[in-house]
Design an enzyme around this catalytic site. Structure first.
Site, mmCIF file in Angstrom:
data_model
loop_
_atom_site.group_PDB
_atom_site.id
_atom_site.type_symbol
_atom_site.label_atom_id
_atom_site.label_comp_id
_atom_site.label_asym_id
_atom_site.label_seq_id
_atom_site.Cartn_x
_atom_site.Cartn_y
_atom_site.Cartn_z
ATOM 1 N N TYR A 173 -4.306 4.232 7.874
ATOM 2 C CA TYR A 173 -5.652 3.686 8.100
ATOM 3 C C TYR A 173 -6.364 4.184 9.426
ATOM 4 O O TYR A 173 -6.464 5.300 9.811
ATOM 5 C CB TYR A 173 -5.492 2.044 7.912
ATOM 6 C CG TYR A 173 -4.859 1.792 6.666
ATOM 7 C CD1 TYR A 173 -3.733 0.984 6.650
ATOM 8 C CD2 TYR A 173 -5.647 1.933 5.376
ATOM 9 C CE1 TYR A 173 -3.230 0.849 5.446
ATOM 10 C CE2 TYR A 173 -5.065 1.761 4.376
ATOM 11 C CZ TYR A 173 -3.883 1.088 4.293
ATOM 12 O OH TYR A 173 -3.246 0.788 3.017
ATOM 13 N N VAL A 195 1.171 -3.541 3.801
ATOM 14 C CA VAL A 195 1.248 -4.950 4.517
ATOM 15 C C VAL A 195 2.505 -6.119 4.261
ATOM 16 O O VAL A 195 2.590 -6.996 5.032
ATOM 17 C CB VAL A 195 -0.069 -5.711 4.075
ATOM 18 C CG1 VAL A 195 -1.133 -5.593 4.967
ATOM 19 C CG2 VAL A 195 -0.118 -6.109 2.601
ATOM 20 N N TYR A 229 -2.837 -2.905 -10.415
ATOM 21 C CA TYR A 229 -2.880 -2.488 -8.826
ATOM 22 C C TYR A 229 -2.068 -3.582 -8.233
ATOM 23 O O TYR A 229 -1.132 -3.357 -7.473
ATOM 24 C CB TYR A 229 -4.195 -2.527 -8.261
ATOM 25 C CG TYR A 229 -4.263 -2.582 -7.104
ATOM 26 C CD1 TYR A 229 -4.750 -3.814 -6.143
ATOM 27 C CD2 TYR A 229 -3.778 -1.450 -6.177
ATOM 28 C CE1 TYR A 229 -4.772 -3.781 -4.996
ATOM 29 C CE2 TYR A 229 -3.979 -1.454 -4.719
ATOM 30 C CZ TYR A 229 -4.302 -2.890 -4.238
ATOM 31 O OH TYR A 229 -4.456 -2.695 -2.719
ATOM 32 N N LYS A 242 0.244 3.426 -3.181
ATOM 33 C CA LYS A 242 -1.147 3.910 -3.379
ATOM 34 C C LYS A 242 -0.900 5.694 -3.357
ATOM 35 O O LYS A 242 -1.117 6.079 -4.549
ATOM 36 C CB LYS A 242 -1.993 3.742 -2.468
ATOM 37 C CG LYS A 242 -2.271 2.259 -2.276
ATOM 38 C CD LYS A 242 -3.119 1.838 -1.201
ATOM 39 C CE LYS A 242 -3.757 0.200 -1.149
ATOM 40 N NZ LYS A 242 -4.576 -0.076 -0.110
ATOM 41 N N SER A 293 0.961 -1.228 -0.066
ATOM 42 C CA SER A 293 -0.132 -0.143 0.178
ATOM 43 C C SER A 293 0.921 1.289 -0.140
ATOM 44 O O SER A 293 0.342 2.423 -0.205
ATOM 45 C CB SER A 293 -1.094 -0.169 1.084
ATOM 46 O OG SER A 293 -2.033 -0.702 0.847
HETATM 47 O O1 DON Z 1 -4.602 -5.177 -1.961
HETATM 48 C C1 DON Z 1 -4.033 -5.618 -0.849
HETATM 49 O O2 DON Z 1 -4.649 -6.017 0.022
HETATM 50 C C2 DON Z 1 -2.423 -5.347 -0.661
HETATM 51 N N1 DON Z 1 -1.870 -5.508 -1.950
HETATM 52 C C3 DON Z 1 -2.195 -3.924 -0.098
HETATM 53 C C4 DON Z 1 -2.855 -3.655 1.286
HETATM 54 C C5 DON Z 1 -1.956 -3.088 2.193
HETATM 55 O O3 DON Z 1 -0.617 -3.045 2.128
HETATM 56 C C6 DON Z 1 -2.593 -2.688 3.486
HETATM 57 N N2 DON Z 1 -1.537 -1.826 4.283
HETATM 58 N N3 DON Z 1 -1.234 -1.741 5.653
#
Ligand code: DON
Length: 341
Positions: A259, A277, A207, A85, A82
């Site tokens: 978040y 993540v 994405y 983003k 993320s």
């Molecule tokens: O789409 C997803 O769930 C992961 N590629 C990215 C989510 C993420 O990194 C949330 N961050 N804390």
């Protein structure tokens, strides 16, 4: 050269490095303080991410003139997730301008989890570009006459920020694609409301690729320092984003980057930041520094446990909070400067 000779040289280099920047001792102390924290769990909802080493922990700090101090596993590669983003949001702003982008994604913190399947009931827009729904809508705005042009434009943008060519970790990408049903559901919900074009799978490919880009802590410090430096990479001197959109990217990181911990983060740390993540956190001290931290175990909100602790302590110890008005402790600029005499 005898081993004694080599050990002596290593010790000398370390001493010289430490003498050069007292901040290195501070970072080593911070690393030693938090490396044995055992809270949190490595993400496993994307199976490939579960292979990360829970003991890995690195910290890198870069100034806007390109000096860097880093400790621990700062060269260990991991996926950007993320953290990608806000930068794709920046590219969408450059491609379409603010008003069109905001017609497809709002800029409101949600207080919801990053992968929540909710849209704004009035406008059907995702709440912000840093939750998965908003990030998928933003990825859909990346211009290009076809998929490969869209991907190359996205990769070129990241290379401007990082000052090097980035590569997608194919095993993480495949794992993300194979298990990305929730993101698919979000994509089709937004297609239903006209928030994205009728190319859900293509946009999800983009994405998933941005999330699977391989970086290390040093890269995150360069990324943060580039934003801190008004959008210009302090190492290459290349502009990564139009100056007029730097405040937009920093604003969304400040309000939504962590978040449903964003409120407490703004209160206790007070720096624009973004977590992923994969275990990374990038934080920005506007006009001064970029901070990159890597440690895979995440808390319940999806933020790196050791990363949050280390950032909080750095902000408190050096008065980095953007609204700080009464710090009488040491300044990070002074700590970064080599000792004299
Ligand atoms: O789409 C997803 O769930 C992961 N590629 C990215 C989510 C993420 O990194 C949330 N961050 N804390």
């Amino acid at each position: 050269m005898s081993t004694d000779g080599t050990n002596y040289l290593d010790a000398l280099v370390t001493k010289l490095k430490s003498a050069a920047a007292p901040f290195r001792d501070t970072l080593n102390e911070l690393h030693a303080k938090y490396k044995d924290v055992r809270e949190g769990a490595v993400a496993d909802y994307i199976p490939e991410l579960a292979k990360a080493d829970p003991n890995a922990f690195g910290i890198s700090v870069m100034s806007v003139d390109g000096q860097v101090v880093e400790v621990g596993d700062h060269q260990q590669l991991f996926s950007l997730q993320s953290i990608s983003k806000p930068f794709v949001f920046g590219l969408a702003l450059e491609d379409h301008g603010r008003e069109h982008v905001l017609s497809k994604v709002s800029v409101e913190p949600t207080g919801e989890a990053f992968n929540s399947i909710v849209l704004d009931e009035t406008t059907n827009r995702p709440f912000n570009p840093l939750v998965n729904a908003g990030a998928i809508a933003t990825a859909d705005l990346v211009e290009g006459k076809n998929f490969s042009e869209r991907i190359s434009r996205m990769l070129a943008m990241f290379s401007r920020y990082f000052g090097r060519t980035l590569y997608v970790d194919n095993s993480i990408f495949m794992s993300e694609r194979a298990t990305g049903h929730r993101n698919r559901a979000i994509g089709h919900l937004m297609l239903n409301f006209g928030m994205i074009k009728d190319r859900v799978e293509e946009t999800l490919e983009l994405y998933f690729q941005q999330c699977s880009l391989l970086v290390n802590c040093h890269d995150l410090a360069v990324l943060g320092a580039t934003l801190a430096n008004g959008g210009v990479n302090p190492i290459t001197g290349q502009r990564a984003i139009k100056a007029e959109y730097v405040k937009d990217v920093l604003s969304i990181m400040a309000s939504c980057g962590m978040y449903d911990y964003a409120g407490e983060w703004a209160f206790r740390v007070g720096l624009p930041a973004k977590s992923g993540v994969g275990g990374g956190i990038v934080a920005v001290v506007p006009g001064k520094f970029g901070i990159g931290i890597y440690s895979p175990p995440l808390d319940a909100k999806g933020n790196s446990v050791r990363g949050v602790l280390a950032c909080r302590e750095l902000s408190e110890r050096f008065g980095l909070h953007v609204f700080e008005a009464g710090h009488d402790g040491p300044s990070l600029e002074d700590e970064f400067r080599p000792r004299r005499g």
